[in-house]
Write an enzyme that holds these catalytic residues in place. Sequence first.
Site, PDB file in Angstrom:
ATOM      1  N   SER A 139       0.850  -1.186   0.000  1.00  0.00           N
ATOM      2  CA  SER A 139       0.000   0.000   0.000  1.00  0.00           C
ATOM      3  C   SER A 139       0.886   1.236   0.000  1.00  0.00           C
ATOM      4  O   SER A 139       2.040   1.195   0.460  1.00  0.00           O
ATOM      5  CB  SER A 139      -0.897   0.020   1.247  1.00  0.00           C
ATOM      6  OG  SER A 139      -1.496   1.287   1.428  1.00  0.00           O
ATOM      7  N   TYR A 149      -1.005  -0.002  10.227  1.00  0.00           N
ATOM      8  CA  TYR A 149      -1.116  -0.496   8.860  1.00  0.00           C
ATOM      9  C   TYR A 149       0.104  -0.088   8.039  1.00  0.00           C
ATOM     10  O   TYR A 149       0.693  -0.920   7.327  1.00  0.00           O
ATOM     11  CB  TYR A 149      -2.398   0.035   8.224  1.00  0.00           C
ATOM     12  CG  TYR A 149      -2.688  -0.525   6.856  1.00  0.00           C
ATOM     13  CD1 TYR A 149      -3.064  -1.850   6.692  1.00  0.00           C
ATOM     14  CD2 TYR A 149      -2.594   0.283   5.720  1.00  0.00           C
ATOM     15  CE1 TYR A 149      -3.333  -2.371   5.430  1.00  0.00           C
ATOM     16  CE2 TYR A 149      -2.872  -0.226   4.459  1.00  0.00           C
ATOM     17  CZ  TYR A 149      -3.238  -1.550   4.318  1.00  0.00           C
ATOM     18  OH  TYR A 149      -3.505  -2.054   3.066  1.00  0.00           O
TER      19      TYR A 149
END
Length: 246
Positions: A139, A149
């Site tokens: 990501s 994350y």
Amino acid sequence: MTRRAVVTGGGTGIGKAVARRLAGAGDEVVVVGRRLPILEAAAKEINTEIGAERVSAAVADLTVPNQVEALAARFAGDGLDVLVNNAGGNPAHAPDDLTGLADAYLETFRLNVITAVLATEALLPHIRRPGGRIISVSSIAGLRGPGAYGAAKAALHGWSLGLAQQLAPQGVTVNVVAPGFVPDTEFWSERLTSELAADRIAQIPAGRAGTPEEIAAGIAYLASPDAGWTTGQILQINGGTLLGRG
């Protein structure tokens, strides 16, 4: 020769788009995840679209070692050409104390790093040499944060680059694709508001969100025979949100 591919998290979103792209090009694809009905529905849809039975489903929780071992046993003696580590997640809860914070980081690491590490290590003996392809889906968060994350995706980068050096002499490539804002995925299904979408799109020089199919196109190149001299790379696909770094 027909190639064989595994796509984890292959029942929805980017994983499903990757499975469709690879199967459409003639590969046999196994989509892996925890929910058999979703996997079977994806396989049926893709097979109907391409007019051939090239996609099949396999259930495994990739954080559980014995389930990953059982998945790998399916490929004993047959070989594997492509592994796409797409399984991941971002637990949608805000911890309010240190115990909760620790739990959130551990769970996010488990979902995004342990899934890729276990699947890759279990399947590695079956990956063809030379010619094997390993691609992990990260990501933009892994390059600019924030939080658990971003930290987990950054860890995925470091692990992948080390693996690329290890496997390059064997003719196996290892790369990462780091998408930007792609709303048509389960990642965003329960957290995306119109205001958040507008804010994200405002940061994209291309002026729009990305699609799973556009991410799948980049992954398909890295999975192809033509990409044999591309390894240890992090391919950003983000509409210019974060520019390339030398």
